[in-house]
Design an enzyme around this catalytic site. Structure first.
Site, PDB file in Angstrom:
ATOM      1  N   THR A  60      13.234  17.191   9.619  1.00 24.89           N
ATOM      2  CA  THR A  60      12.358  18.344   9.888  1.00 24.89           C
ATOM      3  C   THR A  60      11.893  18.295  11.334  1.00 24.89           C
ATOM      4  OG1 THR A  60      11.499  18.267   7.637  1.00 24.89           O
ATOM      5  CG2 THR A  60      10.203  19.517   9.206  1.00 24.89           C
ATOM      6  N   ARG A  90      14.868  24.339  -4.700  1.00 27.62           N
ATOM      7  CA  ARG A  90      13.634  23.615  -4.356  1.00 27.62           C
ATOM      8  C   ARG A  90      13.093  24.096  -3.010  1.00 27.62           C
ATOM      9  NH1 ARG A  90      12.083  20.068   0.191  1.00 27.62           N
ATOM     10  NH2 ARG A  90      10.558  18.591  -0.581  1.00 27.62           N
ATOM     11  N   GLY A 108      10.223  23.176  -0.078  1.00 23.83           N
ATOM     12  CA  GLY A 108       9.327  22.108   0.363  1.00 23.83           C
ATOM     13  C   GLY A 108       8.052  22.659   0.973  1.00 23.83           C
ATOM     14  N   THR A 125       5.973  16.352   8.832  1.00 22.58           N
ATOM     15  CA  THR A 125       7.298  15.997   8.337  1.00 22.58           C
ATOM     16  C   THR A 125       7.095  14.948   7.244  1.00 22.58           C
ATOM     17  OG1 THR A 125       7.539  14.225   9.964  1.00 22.58           O
ATOM     18  CG2 THR A 125       8.403  16.376  10.589  1.00 22.58           C
ATOM     19  N   GLY A 126       8.077  14.799   6.414  1.00 29.65           N
ATOM     20  CA  GLY A 126       7.952  13.798   5.345  1.00 29.65           C
ATOM     21  C   GLY A 126       7.969  14.452   3.978  1.00 29.65           C
ATOM     22  N   GLY A 166       7.522  16.578   1.271  1.00 32.01           N
ATOM     23  CA  GLY A 166       6.887  17.889   1.195  1.00 32.01           C
ATOM     24  C   GLY A 166       6.017  18.076  -0.024  1.00 32.01           C
TER      25      GLY A 166
HETATM   26  N1  ASP Z   1       9.017  17.984   4.711  1.00 31.35           N
HETATM   27  C1  ASP Z   1      10.388  18.278   4.403  1.00 31.35           C
HETATM   28  C2  ASP Z   1      10.486  18.782   2.998  1.00 31.35           C
HETATM   29  O1  ASP Z   1       9.857  18.218   2.124  1.00 31.35           O
HETATM   30  C3  ASP Z   1      11.334  17.145   4.506  1.00 31.35           C
HETATM   31  C4  ASP Z   1      11.136  16.107   5.538  1.00 31.35           C
HETATM   32  O2  ASP Z   1      10.398  16.263   6.489  1.00 31.35           O
HETATM   33  O3  ASP Z   1      11.777  15.055   5.408  1.00 31.35           O
HETATM   34  O4  ASP Z   1      11.233  19.702   2.768  1.00 31.35           O
END
Ligand code: ASP
Length: 352
Positions: free
Chosen positions: A204, A232, A234, A255-256, A258
């Site tokens: 992201t 899905r 996020g 980020t991370g 979601g």
């Molecule tokens: N935040 C993003 C999601 O959950 C994914 C990510 O940042 O790794 O779609």
């Protein structure tokens, strides 16, 4: 004069209640700039660790007096178009079925307007489509086929976004899912290291900017969780979850994992903590703590009771102060300010 739907609703509400729409004291408080928020002498751009080129491009445009939203979108377009970044746009990792589905949102501080797209297939630059949703419709979020049709109406080309590299990574994942199927598992030699790095650090891109007039904007764009269940959505396209901007206070993106941001409306909360006077770093860490406190499901917890996933936040306030925070181990963010472009470390709530 014909009333549009908004002014009709607004007028009937006022007539119905007999209330003054905005109490004077409240109006005064909010008409003033946020505490201590002198106009910044110089713009500030922040971005996640994959945003080196993004911050450089956004700053270049801000120096030419571009609108801060146009600047950050042009910045992330570079990464959306880059087949080597397997977490965003073209070349992003696909869903379980091998289809790339993209999510993105944008938010413009001066108008407090927002636009987003989710589960968008075949369009390289979901952030640009999100901006058009914001500017050309009365809606905030378009999804799936509707979002793609809308993009085509605005001249976007539908293309195959699955690169050979992303397809091979996805196929390795599929072949190694189970020993009880007819796929012969292969060793994940090629791209193995990249998969490991991605799993630990997520993908992201988020980019937020404060321009020289003190106006804020932000964008978050992603291919989302790799191998997700088709459909899905996020946090990235959900205003308040993966992005939030309040022109009086600041901007935040994430980020991370979601799902954690969807359950905690995390970026809205980062901005609210900054409104209460917390520094950007403290606001980010406070939200990490909130997520940790709310993580109750055993499959999301490590033995020691800590979350077994990571979420990272990036925030900039109206004064041009910036910071970040992660649940686990800290992270890095790109910052471009009056002193130049820097890769800055930020702390984690827990060290594991
Ligand atoms: N935040 C993003 C999601 O959950 C994914 C990510 O940042 O790794 O779609």
């Amino acid at each position: 004069m014909k009333l549009n739907r908004r002014s009709f609703l607004k007028n009937s509400l006022i007539a119905g209640t007999g209330l003054t729409l905005v109490p004077e004291a409240w109006r005064k408080l909010h008409a003033e700039p946020a505490k201590g928020s002198a106009k910044p002498a110089h713009p500030v751009v922040i971005s996640s660790a994959n945003g080196k080129r993004t911050t450089a491009r956004a700053m270049e445009l801000l120096k030419q007096s571009a609108d801060p939203l146009d600047a950050v979108i042009a910045g992330v377009n570079i990464v959306e178009n880059d087949p080597e970044d397997i977490t965003v746009g073209y070349g992003g990792l696909p869903n379980e079925a091998g289809v790339v589905q993209l999510d993105a949102s944008v938010m413009h501080g001066p108008t407090h307007n927002a636009g987003a797209v989710a589960c968008l297939e075949g369009i390289k630059n979901p952030s640009k489509v999100a901006q058009i949703v914001m500017e050309r419709t009365d809606h905030v979020l378009l999804v799936g086929k509707g979002a793609q049709d809308f993009a085509r109406m605005h001249g976007f080309k539908v293309e195959d976004l699955l690169t050979d590299k992303a397809r091979k990574i996805w196929l390795r994942w599929k072949e190694n899912l189970s020993k009880d199927d007819d796929w012969l598992s292969t060793e994940v030699k090629e791209y193995g290291e990249e998969i490991r790095i991605y799993r630990e650090n997520h993908g992201t891109i988020n980019c937020c900017a404060l321009d020289a007039n003190g106006d804020l904007a932000g964008v978050t764009t992603t291919s989302g969780l790799p191998y997700k269940i088709p459909g899905r959505v996020g946090d990235s396209p959900i205003i308040g979850a993966g992005l939030y901007v309040d022109n009086q206070v600041g901007a935040a993106g994430s980020t991370g994992r979601g799902e954690a941001n969807l359950k905690n409306l995390s970026c809205f909360l980062v901005v609210e903590f900054m409104r209460q006077g917390k520094s950007p770093t403290d606001a980010c860490l406070e939200v990490c703590q909130r997520i940790a406190d709310h993580t109750k499901l055993s499959y999301l917890l490590k033995k020691e009771g800590l979350p077994n996933f990571n979420v990272k936040f990036y925030a900039v306030n109206k004064k041009g102060e910036y910071g970040g925070g992660a649940i686990l181990n800290g992270g890095k963010m790109w910052v471009y300010d009056a002193t130049g472009q820097h890769l800055v470390d930020f702390p984690g709530l827990f060290k594991v």
